[in-house]
Design a protein around this motif. Sequence first.
Motif, PDB file in Angstrom:
ATOM      1  N   ALA A 131      -5.551   9.045  -1.099  1.00 50.11           N
ATOM      2  CA  ALA A 131      -4.706  10.240  -1.039  1.00 50.11           C
ATOM      3  C   ALA A 131      -3.539  10.128  -2.008  1.00 50.11           C
ATOM      4  O   ALA A 131      -3.039   9.039  -2.292  1.00 50.11           O
ATOM      5  CB  ALA A 131      -4.190  10.443   0.380  1.00 50.11           C
ATOM      6  N   THR A 132      -3.117  11.271  -2.502  1.00 54.90           N
ATOM      7  CA  THR A 132      -1.991  11.338  -3.436  1.00 54.90           C
ATOM      8  C   THR A 132      -0.889  12.233  -2.859  1.00 54.90           C
ATOM      9  O   THR A 132      -1.063  12.853  -1.801  1.00 54.90           O
ATOM     10  CB  THR A 132      -2.445  11.898  -4.796  1.00 54.90           C
ATOM     11  N   HIS A 133       0.212  12.309  -3.584  1.00 57.36           N
ATOM     12  CA  HIS A 133       1.342  13.144  -3.158  1.00 57.36           C
ATOM     13  C   HIS A 133       0.922  14.614  -3.047  1.00 57.36           C
ATOM     14  O   HIS A 133       1.353  15.320  -2.134  1.00 57.36           O
ATOM     15  CB  HIS A 133       2.485  12.994  -4.167  1.00 57.36           C
ATOM     16  N   SER A 134       0.067  15.049  -3.950  1.00 50.27           N
ATOM     17  CA  SER A 134      -0.380  16.447  -3.910  1.00 50.27           C
ATOM     18  C   SER A 134      -1.240  16.731  -2.687  1.00 50.27           C
ATOM     19  O   SER A 134      -1.235  17.865  -2.166  1.00 50.27           O
ATOM     20  CB  SER A 134      -1.153  16.791  -5.182  1.00 50.27           C
ATOM     21  N   LYS A 156     -13.358   4.694   2.034  1.00 51.33           N
ATOM     22  CA  LYS A 156     -13.449   3.495   1.197  1.00 51.33           C
ATOM     23  C   LYS A 156     -12.067   2.904   0.926  1.00 51.33           C
ATOM     24  O   LYS A 156     -11.879   1.683   0.973  1.00 51.33           O
ATOM     25  CB  LYS A 156     -14.141   3.841  -0.113  1.00 51.33           C
ATOM     26  N   LYS A 157     -11.100   3.747   0.652  1.00 53.94           N
ATOM     27  CA  LYS A 157      -9.751   3.284   0.332  1.00 53.94           C
ATOM     28  C   LYS A 157      -8.946   2.968   1.588  1.00 53.94           C
ATOM     29  O   LYS A 157      -8.148   2.026   1.617  1.00 53.94           O
ATOM     30  CB  LYS A 157      -9.025   4.358  -0.487  1.00 53.94           C
ATOM     31  N   PHE A 158      -9.158   3.724   2.662  1.00 53.42           N
ATOM     32  CA  PHE A 158      -8.343   3.593   3.874  1.00 53.42           C
ATOM     33  C   PHE A 158      -8.875   2.535   4.838  1.00 53.42           C
ATOM     34  O   PHE A 158      -8.111   1.918   5.560  1.00 53.42           O
ATOM     35  CB  PHE A 158      -8.252   4.937   4.602  1.00 53.42           C
ATOM     36  N   GLY A 159     -10.185   2.393   4.893  1.00 58.97           N
ATOM     37  CA  GLY A 159     -10.791   1.477   5.859  1.00 58.97           C
ATOM     38  C   GLY A 159     -11.212   2.171   7.138  1.00 58.97           C
ATOM     39  O   GLY A 159     -12.352   2.061   7.578  1.00 58.97           O
ATOM     40  N   GLU A 166      -2.756   8.421   9.300  1.00 55.03           N
ATOM     41  CA  GLU A 166      -1.362   8.002   9.162  1.00 55.03           C
ATOM     42  C   GLU A 166      -0.866   8.179   7.731  1.00 55.03           C
ATOM     43  O   GLU A 166       0.276   8.618   7.506  1.00 55.03           O
ATOM     44  CB  GLU A 166      -1.223   6.547   9.611  1.00 55.03           C
ATOM     45  N   THR A 167      -1.714   7.863   6.760  1.00 53.93           N
ATOM     46  CA  THR A 167      -1.318   8.012   5.354  1.00 53.93           C
ATOM     47  C   THR A 167      -1.090   9.479   5.007  1.00 53.93           C
ATOM     48  O   THR A 167      -0.077   9.844   4.389  1.00 53.93           O
ATOM     49  CB  THR A 167      -2.390   7.417   4.428  1.00 53.93           C
ATOM     50  N   LEU A 168      -2.025  10.343   5.401  1.00 52.67           N
ATOM     51  CA  LEU A 168      -1.907  11.768   5.085  1.00 52.67           C
ATOM     52  C   LEU A 168      -0.725  12.404   5.824  1.00 52.67           C
ATOM     53  O   LEU A 168      -0.020  13.263   5.276  1.00 52.67           O
ATOM     54  CB  LEU A 168      -3.205  12.486   5.444  1.00 52.67           C
ATOM     55  N   ARG A 169      -0.509  11.982   7.065  1.00 57.54           N
ATOM     56  CA  ARG A 169       0.640  12.509   7.809  1.00 57.54           C
ATOM     57  C   ARG A 169       1.951  12.148   7.107  1.00 57.54           C
ATOM     58  O   ARG A 169       2.836  13.009   6.956  1.00 57.54           O
ATOM     59  CB  ARG A 169       0.627  11.925   9.224  1.00 57.54           C
ATOM     60  N   ASP A 170       2.073  10.901   6.679  1.00 54.18           N
ATOM     61  CA  ASP A 170       3.297  10.469   6.004  1.00 54.18           C
ATOM     62  C   ASP A 170       3.500  11.220   4.686  1.00 54.18           C
ATOM     63  O   ASP A 170       4.631  11.598   4.335  1.00 54.18           O
ATOM     64  CB  ASP A 170       3.247   8.953   5.748  1.00 54.18           C
ATOM     65  N   LEU A 171       2.419  11.457   3.961  1.00 53.61           N
ATOM     66  CA  LEU A 171       2.525  12.202   2.707  1.00 53.61           C
ATOM     67  C   LEU A 171       2.944  13.648   2.958  1.00 53.61           C
ATOM     68  O   LEU A 171       3.732  14.220   2.187  1.00 53.61           O
ATOM     69  CB  LEU A 171       1.190  12.160   1.952  1.00 53.61           C
ATOM     70  N   ALA A 172       2.413  14.236   4.034  1.00 51.86           N
ATOM     71  CA  ALA A 172       2.792  15.613   4.367  1.00 51.86           C
ATOM     72  C   ALA A 172       4.268  15.679   4.759  1.00 51.86           C
ATOM     73  O   ALA A 172       4.991  16.624   4.396  1.00 51.86           O
ATOM     74  CB  ALA A 172       1.907  16.137   5.492  1.00 51.86           C
ATOM     75  N   ILE A 173       4.752  14.660   5.506  1.00 54.22           N
ATOM     76  CA  ILE A 173       6.159  14.627   5.899  1.00 54.22           C
ATOM     77  C   ILE A 173       7.056  14.495   4.675  1.00 54.22           C
ATOM     78  O   ILE A 173       8.119  15.138   4.581  1.00 54.22           O
ATOM     79  CB  ILE A 173       6.393  13.465   6.889  1.00 54.22           C
ATOM     80  N   GLU A 174       6.621  13.681   3.701  1.00 53.88           N
ATOM     81  CA  GLU A 174       7.393  13.543   2.467  1.00 53.88           C
ATOM     82  C   GLU A 174       7.502  14.869   1.717  1.00 53.88           C
ATOM     83  O   GLU A 174       8.457  15.082   0.965  1.00 53.88           O
ATOM     84  CB  GLU A 174       6.732  12.501   1.563  1.00 53.88           C
TER      85      GLU A 174
END
Length: 220
Positions: A131-134, A156-159, A166-174
């Motif tokens: 996932a990226t910032h966009s 593949k990247k997250f496991g 959690e990664t996507l949620r944090d990016l959305a919060i940012e």
Amino acid sequence: MMVENNRNFHHCRVYALLSILASTTFLISVTPSSAFIIPTWSRPANLVGANREKSPVCREASTMTRSGELLDSWSEQQEGEEPNNDNDEVDEEDIEFLFEEPEVPYEDLDAMEKVWRHAKKPLLRIGGKGATHSHGNSLRQLLDDHTVVKVKVNTKKFGTLQNAFETLRDLAIENGASPDIELIQMREKDKIILFGLPGTLDKMKDGSFPPPPPPSSSSP
């Protein structure tokens, strides 16, 4: 004189034996487990000539011969040729359709299944690079527009899907989303995460979300 006659007699016997062997033909049929050799001189006279093909013995030998030829042809294809699967490819969607469970009336579905069906398809896809910032910004906008959003994830990247959530949620919060974004459901088989705005789970419990589907128009 007697010795000479005996020598001639033995010569005749050897010559006769060689003549028989030279004129003998064999029916050979090879199968994967054994070989059959049927000499023509060992068969009764009625098996020779026109009656040969009518004999059960000859028919069986001929059948085994054809079976051996087919087996050899199959072996050559397996060793030297690649199978042609142009017409054997099956789409995964076709398989899912074949094993689709009977349709359950909407009124009989539980709240979680109603919400899952309400979000008809994934509106965001995360590839193998992660996932990226966009992606986070897109998730925020989609949640504001649809309340719940399905995200298709390559893990593949997250496991795991939990790590992806959690990664996507944090990016959305940012990108300005509420820190209380909810995890509605994850389906490992489909690799899909269902995100929801804060308060969506409570609305599901009291029945105020999702809204009922529009009534199907009946044909006149």
